[in-house]
Design an enzyme around this catalytic site. Structure first.
Site, PDB file in Angstrom:
ATOM      1  N   ILE A   7       0.891  -1.225  -0.588  1.00  0.00           N
ATOM      2  CA  ILE A   7       0.136   0.055  -0.328  1.00  0.00           C
ATOM      3  C   ILE A   7       0.468   1.203  -0.194  1.00  0.00           C
ATOM      4  O   ILE A   7       2.286   1.340   0.279  1.00  0.00           O
ATOM      5  CB  ILE A   7      -0.704   0.049   1.484  1.00  0.00           C
ATOM      6  N   GLU A   8      -0.289   2.301  -0.333  1.00  0.00           N
ATOM      7  CA  GLU A   8       1.221   3.713  -0.500  1.00  0.00           C
ATOM      8  C   GLU A   8       1.553   3.981   0.043  1.00  0.00           C
ATOM      9  O   GLU A   8       2.749   4.827   0.368  1.00  0.00           O
ATOM     10  CB  GLU A   8       0.141   4.953  -1.673  1.00  0.00           C
ATOM     11  N   GLN A   9       1.295   3.768   1.625  1.00  0.00           N
ATOM     12  CA  GLN A   9       1.949   4.373   2.902  1.00  0.00           C
ATOM     13  C   GLN A   9       2.771   4.089   3.434  1.00  0.00           C
ATOM     14  O   GLN A   9       3.693   4.749   4.319  1.00  0.00           O
ATOM     15  CB  GLN A   9      -0.017   4.728   3.791  1.00  0.00           C
ATOM     16  N   GLY A  10       3.250   2.770   2.507  1.00  0.00           N
ATOM     17  CA  GLY A  10       4.990   2.116   2.850  1.00  0.00           C
ATOM     18  C   GLY A  10       4.490   0.689   3.183  1.00  0.00           C
ATOM     19  O   GLY A  10       5.630   0.239   3.013  1.00  0.00           O
ATOM     20  N   SER A  66       7.558   5.880   2.561  1.00  0.00           N
ATOM     21  CA  SER A  66       6.556   5.805   0.953  1.00  0.00           C
ATOM     22  C   SER A  66       7.082   6.636  -0.295  1.00  0.00           C
ATOM     23  O   SER A  66       6.252   6.390  -1.414  1.00  0.00           O
ATOM     24  CB  SER A  66       4.705   7.514   2.140  1.00  0.00           C
TER      25      SER A  66
END
Length: 530
Positions: A327-330, A354
């Site tokens: 996921i994009e947050q990391g 991120s």
């Protein structure tokens, strides 16, 4: 000299006209107390004025963490560049930042999150800016909106199309922040930052570098201060040489509606049976069909919406761990969380910064992405980022444009039209009343994903709804599967603004999808990640 200052002292450091970069992802990692102090200083003194703020991912969530709404004041904000914005239900009063955008009181831009991180990276290295193909033929492209959200923004373009080495590219000029406001869990007396209670490290290091290398200051908000030399060097994510000031907020929330959950920060692992399996409803039917698109061993990105339930589908089917979620947050691996905690994961394998997660996405290194749609256009384009009649219900593009730019396979999911009254009975879909709003439209209002570009790049594009499955082909959008109980003409063809191609091999969706019991899911082999 101590780096510890009060929130008000931090607010006093910000000069009029400054460029301020804020690290946050909705409620996750939001330096809310510091933003609150800036807003309060402005209310009392009329300063700072005319700020430009940078938010790679949204700051605040309208659910106890106001974030950017603390500073959404006429005169304080002149310009805002954000990957996404706080959203809220259509029945609620729009967030203050949306009111400012709608009233053209601030020049507002929606820039893909990965590109905004890239702009920081280039500013830190004293390079002129970002040259990228991410966003071509979408609303990011200056031939469309050029990221502008209102007239004030359109008057000051932030992106231009250039020719380089015989190809079309988009160019974003680097923006150097004079102040970076980041967040961590612990700072030692020298300003070294650790993130042990955070659900992700986000982009604080890149934002701090951009400010430091351009003569600016870095303010870090933390829960606590530790003795100098007491933090383990491998745990430090932002070194103290980059941090000028420390603000302490012992009550800072880990993420939206969550003071602290050690499973979100990877300090403990939750038992799998503690995760809620989605209740049986139309959304679960769709999520199950999306899950059938996956392959064992794949690395798969998830977006907000129906697809966020797919990890729970695999768990219910005894297939947890068959794919790795990114996921994009990391977060990499584990179980991505739902609803207010979206953007966090429990039991993660790792937390990538991120900006580097976005490099992974922009270069198409992962296997598939599961995303939502608001509208699908005749040419296969998708809108997730703008509804003119309810703008504050959408958050903007976030990382969607970065993720879809070169993704090998994308599965978009959503309801076929808006407002339909639906039921599931005996393994069949029952459409009791059609929705008033068509979602398959001749032209989408906002191009967040470009269908023609997807075709040109050979991307595998599927659209899953409760009543049918569609595929993007060079000839148009093809209907490949129909739900048991759905009528081809009245429920599908008549509900689209444009003609659909009906596959000569049209199949009926598996009736097991429409029953309240596990479906016996098996995944294809083919993912290259072990």
């Amino acid at each position: 000299m101590s780096k510890h200052i009060t929130p008000r002292q931090a607010a006093d450091l910000i000069p009029d006209g400054a460029v301020v970069s804020v690290s946050s992802s909705s409620g996750l990692g939001c330096p809310d107390l510091t933003l609150k102090a800036i807003g309060e200083r402005f209310d009392e003194t009329g300063h700072p004025r005319n700020l430009t703020t940078l938010h790679p991912i949204a700051a605040g969530d309208m659910s106890g963490i106001k974030g950017v709404d603390h500073i959404a004041k006429k005169g304080l904000l002149k310009k805002i560049l954000a990957g996404s914005y706080p959203s809220g239900p259509s029945s609620a009063e729009p967030p203050l930042i949306w009111q400012m955008i709608g009233n053209d009181e601030v020049a507002a831009y929606n820039i893909p999150s990965g590109i905004l991180f890239d702009m920081h990276h280039e500013a830190a290295a004293k390079r002129p800016g970002v040259i990228t193909k991410v966003g071509l033929d979408t609303f990011v492209d200056p031939r469309r909106e050029g990221c502008a959200m209102n007239a004030s923004a359109a008057a000051e373009p932030v992106v231009e199309k250039i020719a380089f080495a015989g190809e079309d590219w988009l160019y974003f000029k680097a923006i150097a922040p004079e102040v970076a406001i980041i967040r961590a869990t612990t700072a030692d007396e020298r300003g070294n930052l650790t993130y042990e209670h955070e659900g992700a490290t986000l982009g604080g290091l890149d934002q701090a570098l951009a400010a430091r290398n351009n003569g600016g200051i870095v303010i870090a908000q933390v829960k606590r201060i530790a003795k100098e030399g007491s933090l383990k060097p491998h745990d430090v994510r932002v070194p103290g040489v980059l941090v000028d000031y420390i603000v302490v907020d012992p009550e800072q929330k880990q993420t939206t509606q969550t003071l602290y959950d050690p499973a979100i920060s990877g300090e403990i692992f939750r038992p799998l049976d503690s995760f809620r399996v989605p209740e049986f409803n139309i959304q679960k039917v769709i999520a199950r069909r999306v899950a059938q698109e996956l392959s064992t061993g794949s690395a798969v990105n998830l977006g907000f919406g129906i697809s966020a339930n797919v990890p729970r589908i695999l768990m219910e089917e005894g297939l947890h761990g068959a794919v790795t979620w990114v996921i994009e947050q990391g977060a990499v691996g584990g179980v991505p969380l739902l609803d207010f905690a979206f953007g966090c994961a429990s039991n993660a394998d790792a937390f990538m910064p991120s900006p580097y997660q976005f490099t992974y996405f922009q270069g198409g290194g992962f296997d598939a992405s599961l995303l939502s749609f608001l509208e699908i256009g005749r040419d296969g384009s998708v809108n997730v980022s703008k509804l003119a009649f309810r703008p504050h219900v959408t958050a903007g593009c976030g990382g969607f444009v970065d993720i879809t730019a070169r993704a090998k396979k994308i599965v978009f999911s959503g309801m076929f039209n808006a407002g339909a009254k639906l039921a599931v009975e005996g393994g069949r879909l029952v459409i009791e009343k059609e929705g008033k709003l068509k979602k398959l439209v001749n032209a989408v209002e906002h191009v967040t994903f470009s269908g023609p570009r997807g075709i040109a790049q050979g991307q595998d594009i599927t659209y899953v709804t409760e009543r049918c499955v569609l595929k993007l082909t060079p000839e148009g959008i093809m209907l490949t599967e129909i739900a048991p109980g759905a009528d081809l003409q009245t429920h599908i063809l008549d509900q689209s603004e444009f003609p659909l191609i009906v596959s000569p091999d049209l199949k009926v969706m598996d009736a097991a999808l429409f029953r309240d019991a596990p479906i016996g899911l098996t995944l294809a082999t083919g993912g290259h990640h072990g």
